[in-house]
Design an enzyme around this catalytic site. Structure first.
Site, short mmCIF file in Angstrom:
data_model
loop_
_atom_site.label_atom_id
_atom_site.label_comp_id
_atom_site.label_asym_id
_atom_site.label_seq_id
_atom_site.Cartn_x
_atom_site.Cartn_y
_atom_site.Cartn_z
N LYS A 2 -15.82 -14.86 -10.58
CA LYS A 2 -15.35 -13.46 -10.62
C LYS A 2 -16.55 -12.52 -10.77
CE LYS A 2 -11.68 -12.41 -13.19
NZ LYS A 2 -10.60 -11.72 -12.46
N GLY A 11 0.78 -1.23 0.00
CA GLY A 11 0.00 0.00 0.00
C GLY A 11 0.81 1.27 0.00
N HIS A 18 1.73 0.58 -13.10
CA HIS A 18 2.52 -0.64 -13.35
C HIS A 18 4.00 -0.26 -13.39
CE1 HIS A 18 3.29 -4.68 -14.83
NE2 HIS A 18 4.18 -4.13 -15.64
C1 GRF Z 1 3.54 -1.08 -7.41
O1 GRF Z 1 4.85 -1.26 -7.85
C2 GRF Z 1 2.59 -0.96 -8.56
O2 GRF Z 1 3.18 -0.38 -9.69
C3 GRF Z 1 2.23 -2.39 -8.85
O3 GRF Z 1 2.18 -3.01 -7.60
C4 GRF Z 1 3.04 -2.33 -6.69
C5 GRF Z 1 2.25 -2.01 -5.46
O4 GRF Z 1 3.07 -1.50 -4.45
N1 GRF Z 1 1.01 -2.49 -9.61
P1 GRF Z 1 2.44 -0.84 -3.15
O5 GRF Z 1 1.54 -1.90 -2.52
O6 GRF Z 1 1.67 0.35 -3.58
O7 GRF Z 1 3.61 -0.53 -2.28
#
Ligand code: GRF
Length: 191
Positions: free
Chosen positions: A64, A14, A108
């Protein structure tokens, strides 16, 4: 003017959720955290910020479609109009996509279309490329394939380990995501 309401979907640490929460002038109000892992540390972060959390166990639903129907209902109950994915480790299905068309955004840790899917940082590090980065994009039915909104490069330095690269990528994420959220919200309120 009242701010648009948003939900964050996350499954893990998070840090991006926290970065959005810590943004002083975020153009939306985060009213809900949705999480599919009951032991994820993002839940604690939401509790500290007094953000209501909906935790669900996907395995407890027949499909889902069934859990996404419930998510749509929860989001509509609190008038959410934007969904920001931040480490949500599930593929979004047609039920959510149709209910929030062009309103679900993901971050991402690579320069898409390079290195989609899991462990994008590890994939880039092991491939020997000199540059990777971060992409913010709309979600579609594929894995990290939706229309790109913004990208920022991160160089892979000669002394980098996967851990140091991850650190720099996350720094970029924490600045880029709030900035893109604000741009999106501001441009969509002009229509
Ligand atoms: C991030 O690197 C995001 O780009 C990817 O998952 C990770 C989540 O990290 N989709 P966090 O839980 O926000 O620290």
């Amino acid at each position: 003017m009242t701010k648009a309401k948003a939900a964050v979907f996350a499954s893990g640490t998070g840090s991006n959720f926290q970065a959005l929460m810590d943004t002083e002038h975020l153009a939306c109000e985060i009213v809900l955290l949705v999480c599919d892992q009951s032991d994820a540390s993002v839940i604690e972060k939401a509790a500290k910020s007094k953000i209501p959390t909906f935790i669900f166990n996907a395995k407890a639903y027949p499909s889902k479609e069934a859990y996404e129907k419930q998510l749509v209902q929860k989001l509509q109950e609190v008038n959410v109009s934007w969904v920001f994915l931040a480490g949500y480790m599930r593929i979004v299905g047609p039920t959510l996509l149709q209910a929030f068309e062009r309103k679900i955004v993901n971050i991402h840790p690579s320069l898409l279309p390079a290195f989609p899917g899991k462990d994008a940082i590890g994939q880039a590090f092991q491939s020997g490329v000199e540059t990777t980065g971060v992409t913010v994009h709309f979600i579609d039915e594929g894995i990290d394939t939706g229309p790109i909104i913004a990208q920022e490069s991160v160089a892979i330095l000669s002394g980098d380990t996967e851990a140091t690269l991850k650190q720099r990528i996350q720094q970029v994420e924490h600045a880029l995501y709030p900035r893109v959220v604000n741009q999106l919200l501001q441009s969509s309120s002009n229509f």
